[in-house]
Write a protein that holds these residues in place. Structure first.
Motif, short mmCIF file in Angstrom:
data_model
loop_
_atom_site.label_atom_id
_atom_site.label_comp_id
_atom_site.label_asym_id
_atom_site.label_seq_id
_atom_site.Cartn_x
_atom_site.Cartn_y
_atom_site.Cartn_z
N LEU A 156 0.83 -1.21 0.00
CA LEU A 156 0.00 0.00 0.00
C LEU A 156 0.86 1.26 0.00
O LEU A 156 0.52 2.25 -0.64
CB LEU A 156 -0.93 0.00 1.22
N LEU A 157 1.97 1.22 0.73
CA LEU A 157 2.88 2.37 0.72
C LEU A 157 3.44 2.62 -0.67
O LEU A 157 3.60 3.77 -1.10
CB LEU A 157 4.03 2.13 1.71
N SER A 158 3.72 1.54 -1.40
CA SER A 158 4.22 1.68 -2.78
C SER A 158 3.16 2.33 -3.66
O SER A 158 3.47 3.20 -4.49
CB SER A 158 4.59 0.31 -3.34
N GLU A 159 1.93 1.91 -3.48
CA GLU A 159 0.86 2.44 -4.31
C GLU A 159 0.58 3.91 -4.00
O GLU A 159 0.17 4.67 -4.87
CB GLU A 159 -0.41 1.61 -4.08
N ALA A 160 0.80 4.31 -2.75
CA ALA A 160 0.49 5.68 -2.33
C ALA A 160 1.66 6.64 -2.52
O ALA A 160 1.59 7.79 -2.06
CB ALA A 160 0.05 5.68 -0.87
N THR A 202 -4.64 6.34 3.36
CA THR A 202 -5.75 6.07 4.28
C THR A 202 -6.92 5.45 3.55
O THR A 202 -7.56 4.50 4.04
CB THR A 202 -6.18 7.38 4.98
N GLU A 203 -7.20 5.96 2.36
CA GLU A 203 -8.32 5.44 1.56
C GLU A 203 -8.11 3.98 1.19
O GLU A 203 -9.01 3.14 1.37
CB GLU A 203 -8.47 6.29 0.29
N ILE A 204 -6.92 3.62 0.68
CA ILE A 204 -6.71 2.24 0.23
C ILE A 204 -6.50 1.30 1.42
O ILE A 204 -6.80 0.11 1.32
CB ILE A 204 -5.54 2.14 -0.77
N TYR A 205 -5.99 1.82 2.54
CA TYR A 205 -5.87 0.98 3.74
C TYR A 205 -7.26 0.56 4.22
O TYR A 205 -7.48 -0.59 4.60
CB TYR A 205 -5.14 1.74 4.84
N LYS A 206 -8.20 1.48 4.15
CA LYS A 206 -9.57 1.18 4.58
C LYS A 206 -10.31 0.32 3.56
O LYS A 206 -11.01 -0.64 3.93
CB LYS A 206 -10.34 2.48 4.82
N ASN A 207 -10.13 0.60 2.27
CA ASN A 207 -10.89 -0.10 1.24
C ASN A 207 -10.30 -1.46 0.88
O ASN A 207 -11.04 -2.44 0.71
CB ASN A 207 -11.00 0.75 -0.02
N ASP A 208 -8.97 -1.53 0.75
CA ASP A 208 -8.33 -2.78 0.31
C ASP A 208 -8.19 -3.78 1.45
O ASP A 208 -8.48 -4.97 1.28
CB ASP A 208 -6.96 -2.50 -0.29
N LEU A 209 -7.74 -3.33 2.60
CA LEU A 209 -7.53 -4.23 3.72
C LEU A 209 -8.71 -4.28 4.67
O LEU A 209 -8.81 -5.18 5.50
CB LEU A 209 -6.27 -3.83 4.50
N GLY A 210 -9.60 -3.30 4.57
CA GLY A 210 -10.71 -3.24 5.50
C GLY A 210 -10.31 -2.72 6.86
O GLY A 210 -10.99 -2.94 7.85
N GLY A 211 -9.16 -2.01 6.92
CA GLY A 211 -8.65 -1.50 8.19
C GLY A 211 -9.37 -0.25 8.65
O GLY A 211 -10.24 0.29 7.96
N GLY A 247 8.45 10.98 -4.40
CA GLY A 247 8.99 9.91 -3.56
C GLY A 247 8.45 9.90 -2.14
O GLY A 247 8.87 9.08 -1.33
N GLY A 248 7.53 10.81 -1.82
CA GLY A 248 6.92 10.81 -0.49
C GLY A 248 5.70 9.89 -0.44
O GLY A 248 5.57 8.96 -1.24
N ILE A 249 4.80 10.15 0.50
CA ILE A 249 3.58 9.34 0.65
C ILE A 249 2.38 10.27 0.66
O ILE A 249 2.35 11.25 1.40
CB ILE A 249 3.61 8.51 1.95
N ASP A 250 1.38 9.95 -0.15
CA ASP A 250 0.12 10.68 -0.17
C ASP A 250 -0.72 10.15 1.01
O ASP A 250 -1.27 9.04 0.96
CB ASP A 250 -0.59 10.43 -1.50
N ALA A 306 -9.62 3.77 10.20
CA ALA A 306 -8.99 5.08 9.98
C ALA A 306 -7.99 5.39 11.10
O ALA A 306 -6.97 6.04 10.87
CB ALA A 306 -10.06 6.17 9.91
N ARG A 307 -8.28 4.91 12.31
CA ARG A 307 -7.38 5.19 13.44
C ARG A 307 -5.99 4.60 13.21
O ARG A 307 -4.98 5.30 13.37
CB ARG A 307 -7.95 4.63 14.74
N VAL A 308 -5.92 3.34 12.82
CA VAL A 308 -4.62 2.71 12.62
C VAL A 308 -3.93 3.26 11.38
O VAL A 308 -2.71 3.44 11.36
CB VAL A 308 -4.77 1.17 12.55
N ALA A 309 -4.70 3.58 10.33
CA ALA A 309 -4.11 4.22 9.16
C ALA A 309 -3.44 5.53 9.57
O ALA A 309 -2.33 5.86 9.12
CB ALA A 309 -5.17 4.47 8.10
#
Length: 622
Positions: free
Chosen positions: A429-433, A446-455, A438-441, A457-460
């Motif tokens: 997910l970090l690679s995708e974001a 947060t969006e893909i952590y919640k949608n792809d993994l089902g995680g 070279g930074g992180i969006d 918002a707090r842990v993201a």
């Protein structure tokens, strides 16, 4: 056909005798051919009938009644369980039902609970909205849904605003501050019942929930406050007809590999003959479910809410009922009643932990850890022999400390996501974001952590905070490279083996046992020699084609993920109108990236390796 041809010939006035003679010859030849064909068809039909009769004798029930239909349609029920309309005394409740492990419905036993009238959504939000509850998916076996606290954890306020529209419900330990609104029924308020409560659970949904066919280790009194529930119950003496998932310890809880909406009566043919009872429960009723009783539950109503009392299984094995204090049994407030495991509504739940003073874990690795704690807490050092009296005299808290240490389910903790997801998954997910610089969006991660993994918002947010060391709300390339290894290390802790696989690949038919065994195998006094004399469950039978507790949703999720990646690559490259690039799969920039010195960025060993949870990766194939 020949009759039609002759009729045509007779009506043809212009046909001469020569033509008529020729046509008759042709017609007779046609009739002979048709006669031969008809004879052949008759013989073929006879042969097929004989073959079909032979197959029917070998397999008289090719499609068994109820095959691939809902649980309970394989045969008629034995009837409704006993219904008790009047107040039942503790002694009678124990003698007729608890000691015989027989289910009973206590009509109206929960009607005078304060919670029955107080617990409207508004009252719960205003009074207890700050408390946490544990979440489940409406279809048991799905991944835990995310709440506003974490995965599988919601504040009651957030839950009440979302439970109608979202695919979730709460099945949680009842937070202790809510105890005052609940009463303990008279049948559990005195004698040996008085200090028997193991835990108290809280159920709430918008209806439409269904459970697996499963059993629980303690005795249960489930009191319904709103809605209706329909139950199917299988007596312990008939458990040998049910295919159960092979687990390390099967004398406590467990579940069947039968799919409750599509019961496969060809693969699991023994279940065709399994008797069952049913129970229809309405608001205000309490249902007693004996320990080890397999049951399946469906909930209905716009609001379905219940409180469940889990009490000691040891009461089913008492030789005699002690009636002390039961002269005038009455309702007691739960707030003044001792409960072995409780929950403060904020930190770690103790839900599902085994009853204190039952056997230590059977798993060797966890047994060793438990034994070390036992030496310390039970003061066994330099002792060669410990008597049963000494063991039973040990303070309850000593048992609880050991059980809490070795039996804790990670989903009960606020750190569950850090054990559920691997560092490999987070790194993807970090690679995708990654941004072009070279930074992180942060927002996109947060969006893909919640949608792809089902995680959640707090842990993201916690992950992103770990990268954003200067707290400016932006993660640049330097921050990403500097903090990556440290942040990913939070996902190093292994998930316990029993919580990794979300499917059952082996099942067993257990040996036939008595409805009420003379000795409880989970009792602390049940020694290893007696255990060895019990029938073995065997190694188990592989489930044909595997068996997943999850519905197949991964393909659609994967397609969505790939579309989003293509769109993301398109935006980063600045070629929004380039159709060819839009159809290409983006390259993984994270792998083999060069650091500031021109050398390839070092990748963690764990990331190079395969996901440490193979069961999750193999789910689709199964």
């Amino acid at each position: 056909a020949s009759s039609i041809k002759l009729a045509i010939l007779r009506t043809d006035d212009t046909m001469n005798e020569s033509n008529l003679y020729k046509n008759k010859i042709v017609n007779n030849s046609y009739e002979l051919k048709m006669d031969k064909i008809n004879r052949c068809l008759v013989w073929i039909g006879l042969l097929l009938a004989i073959l079909n009769l032979s197959l029917a004798k070998e397999n008289p029930q090719e499609v068994p009644r109820g095959h691939l239909q809902d649980l309970g349609l394989h045969r008629d029920p034995e009837g409704h369980i006993d219904v008790y309309d009047d107040t039942i005394s503790p002694e009678e409740f124990w003698r007729k039902y608890v000691s015989t492990r027989t289910a009973v419905l206590l009509k109206g036993a929960a009607k005078n609970f304060p919670a029955a009238t107080l617990w409207t959504d508004k009252y719960l939000e205003d009074t207890y909205g700050h408390l946490n509850v544990r979440l489940e998916s409406k279809r048991e076996g799905h991944q835990y849904p995310a709440g506003d606290v974490s995965l599988a954890r919601d504040s009651l306020k957030h839950f009440l605003s979302t439970y109608v529209k979202d695919n979730k419900y709460t099945v949680s330990q009842l937070p202790k501050p809510m105890y005052g609104d609940v009463l303990v029924p008279p049948c559990l308020s005195c004698g040996p019942f008085n200090e028997s409560l193991v835990e108290v659970n809280y159920w709430m949904s918008s209806g439409g929930t269904r459970s697996l066919l499963h059993k629980d280790a303690p005795n249960i009194l489930n009191c319904l406050l709103n809605g209706t529930k329909n139950w199917i119950l299988i007596r312990p003496e008939h458990e040998y007809l049910v295919p159960l998932a092979k687990e390390p310890s099967m004398d406590g809880g467990g579940y069947s590999v039968l799919k409750v909406t599509e019961v496969d009566l060809i693969q699991f043919s023994n279940f065709r003959n399994c008797p069952y009872y049913y129970a229809n429960v309405t608001a205000g009723d309490c249902l007693y479910v004996p320990y080890g009783t397999l049951h399946h539950v469906r909930s209905y109503g716009e609001k379905n809410m219940a409180v469940s009392f889990l009490f000691s299984r040891s009461l089913s094995h008492l030789k005699k009922f002690d009636n002390t204090g039961c002269e005038n049994p009455k309702y007691e407030n739960l707030a003044t009643t001792p409960v072995a495991w409780d929950f403060d509504g904020a930190t770690t739940l103790t839900m599902g932990l085994q009853e204190p003073r039952t056997v230590l874990p059977a798993d060797r690795e966890r047994s060793d850890e438990a034994f070390k704690l036992a030496i310390k807490h039970f003061k066994l050092k330099n002792k060669k022999v410990v008597t049963l009296d000494e063991i039973t005299a040990i303070p309850m808290q000593a048992y609880k400390d050991i059980i809490f240490k070795v039996e804790m389910d990670p989903v009960n903790t606020l750190q569950y996501e850090y054990r559920l997801f691997s560092r490999n998954q987070i790194n993807e997910l970090l690679s995708e974001a990654r941004t072009k610089e070279g930074g992180i969006d942060i927002q996109y991660f947060t969006e893909i952590y919640k949608n792809d993994l089902g995680g959640s918002a707090r842990v993201a947010g916690e992950i992103m905070e770990g990268f954003d060391t200067n707290k400016d709300g932006i993660i640049d390339k330097a921050e990403r490279k500097k903090n990556k290894k440290r942040v990913l290390s939070a996902f190093d802790e292994e998930m316990p083996e029993e919580h990794i696989n979300d499917y059952a690949d082996v099942y067993v038919y257990r040996p036939k046992l008595d409805q009420v065994p003379e000795r409880d195998t989970m009792d602390i006094s049940f020694d290893s020699k007696a255990q060895e004399q019990l029938p073995d469950d065997g190694k188990g039978i592989p489930v044909r084609d595997g068996y997943s507790l999850f519905d197949s949703e991964e393909e659609s999720k994967q397609r969505l993920k790939e579309e989003r990646r293509r769109q993301r690559e398109k935006e980063l490259s600045g070629a929004e109108n380039d159709e060819e690039e839009d159809n290409e799969r983006p390259e993984r920039e994270e792998e083999g990236e060069e650091d500031d010195n021109g050398e390839p960025e070092e990748e963690d060993d764990e990331i190079r390796g395969r996901d440490r949870y193979p069961g999750r990766n193999d789910r689709d194939e199964l």
